[in-house]
Scaffold this active site. Structure first.
Site, PDB file in Angstrom:
ATOM      1  N   ARG A   1       0.840  -1.207   0.000  1.00 47.00           N
ATOM      2  CA  ARG A   1       0.000   0.000   0.000  1.00 47.00           C
ATOM      3  C   ARG A   1       0.866   1.244   0.000  1.00 47.00           C
ATOM      4  NH1 ARG A   1      -5.498  -2.011   2.489  1.00 47.00           N
ATOM      5  NH2 ARG A   1      -6.556  -1.427   0.593  1.00 47.00           N
TER       6      ARG A   1
ATOM      7  N   GLN B   1      -0.646   2.861  -5.669  1.00 48.16           N
ATOM      8  CA  GLN B   1      -2.065   3.216  -5.473  1.00 48.16           C
ATOM      9  C   GLN B   1      -2.940   2.848  -6.670  1.00 48.16           C
ATOM     10  OE1 GLN B   1      -2.468   7.295  -4.266  1.00 48.16           O
ATOM     11  NE2 GLN B   1      -2.319   6.765  -2.102  1.00 48.16           N
TER      12      GLN B   1
ATOM     13  N   ASP C   1      -3.943  -0.894  -6.621  1.00 51.39           N
ATOM     14  CA  ASP C   1      -4.454  -1.398  -5.347  1.00 51.39           C
ATOM     15  C   ASP C   1      -5.890  -1.926  -5.495  1.00 51.39           C
ATOM     16  OD1 ASP C   1      -5.368  -1.738  -2.760  1.00 51.39           O
ATOM     17  OD2 ASP C   1      -4.577   0.155  -2.012  1.00 51.39           O
TER      18      ASP C   1
ATOM     19  N   SER D   1      -8.387  -1.571  -2.501  1.00 54.06           N
ATOM     20  CA  SER D   1      -9.001  -0.247  -2.372  1.00 54.06           C
ATOM     21  C   SER D   1     -10.048  -0.003  -3.451  1.00 54.06           C
ATOM     22  CB  SER D   1      -7.940   0.857  -2.453  1.00 54.06           C
ATOM     23  OG  SER D   1      -7.139   0.825  -1.310  1.00 54.06           O
TER      24      SER D   1
ATOM     25  N   TYR E   1      -2.434  -1.493   9.084  1.00 52.11           N
ATOM     26  CA  TYR E   1      -3.594  -2.342   9.374  1.00 52.11           C
ATOM     27  C   TYR E   1      -3.857  -2.396  10.876  1.00 52.11           C
ATOM     28  CZ  TYR E   1      -3.414  -3.979   4.567  1.00 52.11           C
ATOM     29  OH  TYR E   1      -3.445  -4.046   3.197  1.00 52.11           O
TER      30      TYR E   1
HETATM   31  P1  NAD Z   1      -9.276  -3.542   6.157  1.00 50.72           P
HETATM   32  O1  NAD Z   1     -10.216  -3.923   5.079  1.00 50.72           O
HETATM   33  O2  NAD Z   1      -8.128  -4.454   6.451  1.00 50.72           O
HETATM   34  O3  NAD Z   1     -10.086  -3.345   7.531  1.00 50.72           O
HETATM   35  C1  NAD Z   1     -11.183  -2.463   7.598  1.00 50.72           C
HETATM   36  C2  NAD Z   1     -11.122  -1.658   8.869  1.00 50.72           C
HETATM   37  O4  NAD Z   1     -11.491  -2.475   9.991  1.00 50.72           O
HETATM   38  C3  NAD Z   1      -9.740  -1.087   9.218  1.00 50.72           C
HETATM   39  O5  NAD Z   1      -9.830   0.309   9.291  1.00 50.72           O
HETATM   40  C4  NAD Z   1      -9.421  -1.707  10.571  1.00 50.72           C
HETATM   41  O6  NAD Z   1      -8.688  -0.829  11.417  1.00 50.72           O
HETATM   42  C5  NAD Z   1     -10.803  -1.974  11.116  1.00 50.72           C
HETATM   43  N1  NAD Z   1     -10.846  -2.929  12.239  1.00 50.72           N
HETATM   44  C6  NAD Z   1     -10.144  -4.078  12.413  1.00 50.72           C
HETATM   45  N2  NAD Z   1     -10.457  -4.654  13.595  1.00 50.72           N
HETATM   46  C7  NAD Z   1     -11.404  -3.867  14.182  1.00 50.72           C
HETATM   47  C8  NAD Z   1     -12.131  -3.927  15.399  1.00 50.72           C
HETATM   48  N3  NAD Z   1     -11.936  -4.925  16.273  1.00 50.72           N
HETATM   49  N4  NAD Z   1     -13.013  -2.941  15.672  1.00 50.72           N
HETATM   50  C9  NAD Z   1     -13.214  -1.913  14.803  1.00 50.72           C
HETATM   51  N5  NAD Z   1     -12.576  -1.808  13.640  1.00 50.72           N
HETATM   52  C10 NAD Z   1     -11.662  -2.760  13.311  1.00 50.72           C
HETATM   53  O7  NAD Z   1      -8.734  -2.078   5.894  1.00 50.72           O
HETATM   54  P2  NAD Z   1      -8.386  -1.366   4.523  1.00 50.72           P
HETATM   55  O8  NAD Z   1      -9.538  -0.696   3.970  1.00 50.72           O
HETATM   56  O9  NAD Z   1      -7.666  -2.364   3.670  1.00 50.72           O
HETATM   57  O10 NAD Z   1      -7.360  -0.258   5.012  1.00 50.72           O
HETATM   58  C11 NAD Z   1      -6.237  -0.624   5.826  1.00 50.72           C
HETATM   59  C12 NAD Z   1      -5.210   0.491   5.904  1.00 50.72           C
HETATM   60  O11 NAD Z   1      -4.556   0.691   4.662  1.00 50.72           O
HETATM   61  C13 NAD Z   1      -5.776   1.840   6.283  1.00 50.72           C
HETATM   62  O12 NAD Z   1      -4.834   2.472   7.118  1.00 50.72           O
HETATM   63  C14 NAD Z   1      -5.842   2.562   4.991  1.00 50.72           C
HETATM   64  O13 NAD Z   1      -5.853   3.953   5.140  1.00 50.72           O
HETATM   65  C15 NAD Z   1      -4.561   2.075   4.371  1.00 50.72           C
HETATM   66  N6  NAD Z   1      -4.522   2.247   2.929  1.00 50.72           N
HETATM   67  C16 NAD Z   1      -3.424   2.870   2.392  1.00 50.72           C
HETATM   68  C17 NAD Z   1      -3.358   3.050   1.018  1.00 50.72           C
HETATM   69  C18 NAD Z   1      -2.173   3.719   0.413  1.00 50.72           C
HETATM   70  O14 NAD Z   1      -1.444   4.416   1.086  1.00 50.72           O
HETATM   71  N7  NAD Z   1      -1.927   3.504  -0.845  1.00 50.72           N
HETATM   72  C19 NAD Z   1      -4.366   2.597   0.213  1.00 50.72           C
HETATM   73  C20 NAD Z   1      -5.465   1.955   0.798  1.00 50.72           C
HETATM   74  C21 NAD Z   1      -5.515   1.784   2.164  1.00 50.72           C
END
Ligand code: NAD
Length: 380
Positions: free
Chosen positions: A121, A126, A129, A132, A229
């Site tokens: 990520r 991006q 991804d 996303s 994560y």
């Molecule tokens: P994900 O699908 O893995 O999880 C969804 C959400 O569930 C996460 O925000 C996680 O913190 C939350 N979660 C997990 N356990 C939980 C609990 N017990 N109670 C409440 N919430 C809980 O997440 P995602 O959408 O893949 O995103 C993960 C990370 O990656 C984030 O920080 C996001 O900003 C980041 N991200 C970065 C980029 C980039 O920089 N290119 C792109 C996409 C996502």
């Protein structure tokens, strides 16, 4: 000439790995795309549109036989991969933590397999991804479908005939899907609250105009891994979180759950007792269904109604239910990956850059072996 095969996916997967737009760009890179006739139909991409973009529209076996690269949405079958050129490249959402023995068998074909879910990520990646691009659409669709199931108005409306109250929406898990769910529910006029265990999400929730609620203790402050994560939370934290959620959830009309921890079953955030405390007509959309679900009563792939009139909708492929958009974005993710890491643009030949961090990050199998570090510790 580099040949790229694309075939129809299974009956429950309407998306496709290339769009006419990306076929044109893959062709410009020096590839010949061979696509199975009718493969784009469920994404409203016609054979004619693919032909006009430069593809050969052929039978399934003609597409696959001897191809250098297979692009797919889901993990392809062993038979299909075995029909490619020996050592051919496969790029798809492999579901790397799913069926391990089938993954070993896939590796056993000798194919060079890339799992798009493992895309780092980083800023550079991006555009590649897939988690996303698909989660964003799923977050949107969860609210739209949930609102339709709720069957009452979401926005507050003050009319001469009386006031319709705003519906209350609660988003659990504020990653990519959760953020889009918040934005969509806000646009539809719901009163939105959201929760997560990662502190970074608080500001994101507030910047979208929603209210953040969470147990903000010392453990919460450390709950994000270096990769961004969530960590699995301690039983003590889970108990405090459950108490908070129990108080909040009973007043909600629409609950969207998206909480995931990579490589693990989804955390159970809503218990049977909490669901029993909810109002008749309330709807839960559980986007974590594919990993077992965030509620105790979730039945992945089904919609159930509890005796107290709460419906739990647990779709397995919500992004696929808007296949036109999902396929367009997924196809662009794959194009960006191939373009950025696998082609010599001058010579118009295949030239995989094995030292590229994106290649190393996504390579799951090569030379007959499973090679990804995340998959080394699991028993086969
Ligand atoms: P994900 O699908 O893995 O999880 C969804 C959400 O569930 C996460 O925000 C996680 O913190 C939350 N979660 C997990 N356990 C939980 C609990 N017990 N109670 C409440 N919430 C809980 O997440 P995602 O959408 O893949 O995103 C993960 C990370 O990656 C984030 O920080 C996001 O900003 C980041 N991200 C970065 C980029 C980039 O920089 N290119 C792109 C996409 C996502």
């Amino acid at each position: 000439m580099v040949t790229i095969a694309v075939t129809s996916e299974s009956a429950d997967e309407p998306r496709i790995a290339v769009s006419p737009d990306t076929v044109k760009k893959l062709t410009a890179l020096g590839a010949k795309v061979r696509i199975e006739s009718g493969a784009g139909a469920r994404s409203r991409f016609s054979d004619d549109a693919y032909r006009a973009a430069g593809a050969d529209v052929v039978t399934r076996s003609e597409a696959i036989h001897g191809a250098d690269i297979l692009l797919a949405v889901r993990r392809p079958s062993i038979e299909d991969v075995a029909a490619l050129k020996p050592g051919a490249i496969v790029a798809a959402m492999i579901d790397p933590y799913g069926d391990r023995s089938a993954l070993a068998a896939l590796a056993g074909t000798g194919a060079t397999v890339f799992s798009m879910e493992f895309m780092p990520r980083t800023t550079r990646a991006q555009s590649m991804d897939v988690l996303s691009s698909q989660a964003n659409l799923a977050g949107y669709k969860a609210v739209v479908d949930g609102a339709a199931m709720f069957g009452q108005a979401l926005p507050m409306m003050m009319t001469p005939a009386g006031t319709v109250p705003a519906a209350k929406a609660f988003i659990m898990g504020v990653g990519v899907a959760g953020l889009q769910a918040i934005a969509t529910a806000r646009r539809l006029g719901a009163q939105v609250t959201a929760t997560d265990v990662r502190p970074a999400t608080k500001e994101q929730v507030q910047s979208l105009g929603a209210k953040f609620i969470a147990v903000e203790d010392e453990e919460f402050k450390q709950a994000q891994t270096a990769a961004g994560y969530a960590k699995p939370m301690s039983p003590e934290y889970q108990a405090k979180q459950a108490e908070l959620v129990a108080q909040h959830v009973k007043n909600q009309d629409l609950v969207i759950t998206t909480a995931l921890i990579p490589g693990r079953p989804a955390p159970k955030l809503i218990s049977r007792a909490m669901i029993e405390s909810m109002k008749p007509g309330a709807v839960i959309v559980d986007l974590a269904a594919e990993r077992g679900g965030n509620t105790e009563l979730t039945e992945p792939g089904k919609t159930i109604e509890t005796p107290n009139g709460v419906r739990i909708f647990a779709p397995l492929n919500l992004a696929g239910s808007i296949a036109v958009n999902a396929s367009s974005l997924y196809a662009k993710n794959l194009l960006a990956f191939l373009d950025g890491t696998m082609f010599d643009k001058k010579e118009k030949t295949l030239a995989v850059n094995w030292d590229d961090e994106l290649i190393r990050g996504t390579l799951v199998a090569k030379g007959g072996q499973i090679v990804h570090p995340n998959l080394q510790t699991q028993a086969s």
